[in-house]
Scaffold this motif. Structure first.
Motif, mmCIF file in Angstrom:
data_model
loop_
_atom_site.group_PDB
_atom_site.id
_atom_site.type_symbol
_atom_site.label_atom_id
_atom_site.label_comp_id
_atom_site.label_asym_id
_atom_site.label_seq_id
_atom_site.Cartn_x
_atom_site.Cartn_y
_atom_site.Cartn_z
ATOM 1 N N GLN A 30 0.929 -1.083 -0.144
ATOM 2 C CA GLN A 30 0.211 0.145 -0.047
ATOM 3 C C GLN A 30 0.684 1.432 0.273
ATOM 4 O OE1 GLN A 30 -2.237 1.181 3.516
ATOM 5 N NE2 GLN A 30 -3.868 1.714 2.125
ATOM 6 N N SER A 31 0.447 2.146 -0.639
ATOM 7 C CA SER A 31 1.103 3.708 -0.714
ATOM 8 C C SER A 31 0.706 4.341 0.286
ATOM 9 C CB SER A 31 1.040 4.194 -2.304
ATOM 10 O OG SER A 31 -0.290 4.550 -2.547
ATOM 11 N N GLU A 32 1.339 5.441 0.209
ATOM 12 C CA GLU A 32 0.932 6.651 1.393
ATOM 13 C C GLU A 32 -0.298 7.293 1.043
ATOM 14 O OE1 GLU A 32 3.511 9.801 1.106
ATOM 15 O OE2 GLU A 32 4.447 9.170 -0.806
ATOM 16 N N TYR A 33 -0.925 6.924 -0.230
ATOM 17 C CA TYR A 33 -2.295 7.528 -0.746
ATOM 18 C C TYR A 33 -3.202 6.452 -0.465
ATOM 19 C CZ TYR A 33 1.257 10.510 -2.924
ATOM 20 O OH TYR A 33 2.520 11.270 -3.090
ATOM 21 N N GLY A 34 -3.016 5.627 -0.071
ATOM 22 C CA GLY A 34 -3.941 4.255 0.199
ATOM 23 C C GLY A 34 -4.207 3.494 -1.226
ATOM 24 N N ASP A 35 -3.540 3.260 -2.075
ATOM 25 C CA ASP A 35 -3.571 2.629 -3.186
ATOM 26 C C ASP A 35 -2.859 1.341 -2.928
ATOM 27 O OD1 ASP A 35 -4.802 4.576 -4.561
ATOM 28 O OD2 ASP A 35 -2.745 5.403 -5.426
ATOM 29 N N LEU A 36 -3.751 0.253 -3.208
ATOM 30 C CA LEU A 36 -3.026 -0.961 -2.929
ATOM 31 C C LEU A 36 -2.728 -1.626 -4.481
ATOM 32 C CD1 LEU A 36 -5.566 -2.859 -0.847
ATOM 33 C CD2 LEU A 36 -3.315 -2.438 -0.246
ATOM 34 N N TYR A 37 -1.341 -2.196 -4.370
ATOM 35 C CA TYR A 37 -0.739 -2.803 -5.550
ATOM 36 C C TYR A 37 -0.535 -4.355 -5.294
ATOM 37 C CZ TYR A 37 0.064 2.088 -6.391
ATOM 38 O OH TYR A 37 0.224 3.418 -6.406
ATOM 39 N N LYS A 38 -0.722 -5.375 -6.348
ATOM 40 C CA LYS A 38 -0.410 -6.711 -6.225
ATOM 41 C C LYS A 38 1.020 -6.886 -6.806
ATOM 42 C CE LYS A 38 -1.554 -11.434 -7.813
ATOM 43 N NZ LYS A 38 -2.400 -12.188 -8.417
ATOM 44 N N VAL A 39 1.892 -7.344 -6.015
ATOM 45 C CA VAL A 39 3.173 -7.414 -6.667
ATOM 46 C C VAL A 39 3.898 -8.745 -6.691
ATOM 47 C CG1 VAL A 39 5.799 -6.829 -6.025
ATOM 48 C CG2 VAL A 39 4.132 -5.334 -5.099
ATOM 49 N N THR A 40 4.134 -9.324 -7.934
ATOM 50 C CA THR A 40 4.535 -10.550 -8.353
ATOM 51 C C THR A 40 5.983 -10.700 -8.583
ATOM 52 O OG1 THR A 40 1.997 -10.777 -9.377
ATOM 53 C CG2 THR A 40 3.776 -12.580 -9.555
ATOM 54 N N VAL A 41 6.613 -11.716 -8.112
ATOM 55 C CA VAL A 41 7.926 -12.014 -8.490
ATOM 56 C C VAL A 41 8.120 -12.928 -9.337
ATOM 57 C CG1 VAL A 41 10.400 -12.665 -7.533
ATOM 58 C CG2 VAL A 41 8.752 -11.028 -6.183
ATOM 59 N N VAL A 42 8.450 -12.817 -10.604
ATOM 60 C CA VAL A 42 8.910 -13.940 -11.643
ATOM 61 C C VAL A 42 10.175 -14.471 -11.464
ATOM 62 C CG1 VAL A 42 8.623 -14.560 -14.143
ATOM 63 C CG2 VAL A 42 7.170 -12.881 -12.910
ATOM 64 N N TYR A 43 10.284 -15.852 -11.197
ATOM 65 C CA TYR A 43 11.901 -16.268 -11.220
ATOM 66 C C TYR A 43 11.858 -17.875 -11.756
ATOM 67 C CZ TYR A 43 9.887 -19.194 -7.112
ATOM 68 O OH TYR A 43 9.028 -20.202 -6.710
ATOM 69 N N GLU A 44 13.064 -18.027 -12.086
ATOM 70 C CA GLU A 44 13.128 -19.549 -12.799
ATOM 71 C C GLU A 44 13.293 -20.630 -11.462
ATOM 72 O OE1 GLU A 44 16.667 -19.085 -14.983
ATOM 73 O OE2 GLU A 44 15.641 -17.589 -16.435
ATOM 74 N N LYS A 45 12.563 -21.544 -11.460
ATOM 75 C CA LYS A 45 12.780 -22.411 -10.545
ATOM 76 C C LYS A 45 13.840 -23.533 -10.799
ATOM 77 C CE LYS A 45 7.708 -22.435 -9.187
ATOM 78 N NZ LYS A 45 6.626 -23.532 -9.015
ATOM 79 N N GLY A 46 14.621 -23.778 -9.807
ATOM 80 C CA GLY A 46 15.922 -24.483 -9.948
ATOM 81 C C GLY A 46 16.991 -23.530 -9.842
ATOM 82 N N THR A 47 17.154 -22.643 -10.422
ATOM 83 C CA THR A 47 18.095 -21.673 -10.350
ATOM 84 C C THR A 47 17.781 -20.647 -9.197
ATOM 85 O OG1 THR A 47 17.605 -20.333 -12.191
ATOM 86 C CG2 THR A 47 19.123 -22.053 -12.557
ATOM 87 N N GLU A 48 16.502 -20.355 -9.161
ATOM 88 C CA GLU A 48 15.760 -19.371 -8.393
ATOM 89 C C GLU A 48 16.572 -17.849 -8.785
ATOM 90 O OE1 GLU A 48 13.888 -20.574 -6.190
ATOM 91 O OE2 GLU A 48 14.687 -22.600 -6.707
ATOM 92 N N THR A 49 16.464 -17.486 -10.043
ATOM 93 C CA THR A 49 16.934 -16.347 -10.613
ATOM 94 C C THR A 49 15.889 -15.591 -10.770
ATOM 95 O OG1 THR A 49 18.934 -17.330 -11.502
ATOM 96 C CG2 THR A 49 18.249 -15.404 -12.475
ATOM 97 N N VAL A 50 15.592 -14.437 -10.205
ATOM 98 C CA VAL A 50 14.445 -13.501 -10.642
ATOM 99 C C VAL A 50 14.864 -12.750 -11.911
ATOM 100 C CG1 VAL A 50 13.187 -11.568 -9.649
ATOM 101 C CG2 VAL A 50 14.047 -13.368 -8.084
ATOM 102 N N THR A 51 13.713 -12.884 -12.612
ATOM 103 C CA THR A 51 13.792 -12.375 -14.068
ATOM 104 C C THR A 51 13.005 -10.920 -14.083
ATOM 105 O OG1 THR A 51 12.051 -13.857 -14.884
ATOM 106 C CG2 THR A 51 14.548 -14.527 -15.161
#
Length: 210
Positions: free
Chosen positions: A169-190
């Motif tokens: 949530q931002s200071e203005y009240g806006d909610l955001y959905k944050v998703t982390v995309v990564y490669e399983k096995g190497t655990e590298t975030v892309t």
């Protein structure tokens, strides 16, 4: 606080909560803006902190140059359970607008590491030295003037067996959905994805219930 103490919370055989004797993790002349315990699975516990060293600022002249050049750092501390000792693993400069930390699931459930919430950006930082930073711009209202930044003030993590995501949530009240995309096995975030979700009154803390 000049003295930084680490307490280990545990449960005994009767499931009663126990608190260990304090362990010192002192760093002189350091202000801590945020602190987050990382998900390390069965490895030694690690926590991240946004710190600012003010030693030079205390000795600053009338020009205020040292205060203007003060730099925030992201510091990782490790609790060695075998030695019962807290060690400072690493420290690196980060955006001076950084104000909030969110731990990313690890230990087989995700890539681990931490999200650094800064003004207008969210940055993924890994504990692995060779992993590059991944950043994404926080969506902003069209009515917001260009000189106004967007800061994340609170966040919550939602985990299932198959996936996880964050609500920030931002200071203005806006909610955001944050998703982390990564490669399983190497655990590298892309990639880091931030999508507007909803707007509610600004919160001190948020929690996602099952």
């Amino acid at each position: 606080e000049k003295a930084k103490l680490v307490y280990v919370l545990n449960r005994d055989t009767a499931a009663n909560l126990t608190i260990s004797s304090p362990l010192e993790a002192n760093k002189a002349h350091a202000l801590v803006f945020a602190l987050a315990a990382l998900d390390c699975g069965l490895d030694n516990p690690v926590f991240a902190a946004i710190e600012l060293d003010y030693a030079d600022v205390d000795a600053d002249g009338p020009d205020g140059l040292a205060a203007a050049e003060a730099q925030k750092h992201l510091t990782f501390y490790e609790l060695d359970l075998g030695l019962n000792h807290v060690a400072r693993k690493s420290s690196e400069p980060i955006d001076n607008g950084a104000n909030h930390l969110v731990a990313v699931p690890g230990g087989g459930d995700g890539p681990g590491g931490v999200l650094v919430c800064a003004e207008n950006f969210i940055i993924y930082k890994s504990q692995n030295p060779g992993h590059e930073d991944v950043r994404a711009v926080i969506p902003r209202r069209s009515s917001l003037s260009g000189d106004r930044g967007v800061l994340i003030v609170c966040a919550a993590t939602h985990r299932t067996k198959q996936q996880f995501f964050f609500l920030a949530q931002s200071e203005y009240g806006d909610l955001y959905k944050v998703t982390v995309v990564y490669e399983k096995g190497t655990e590298t975030v892309t990639e880091l994805k931030i999508k507007y979700f909803d707007t509610i009154p600004p919160c001190v803390s948020v929690c996602v219930l099952k």
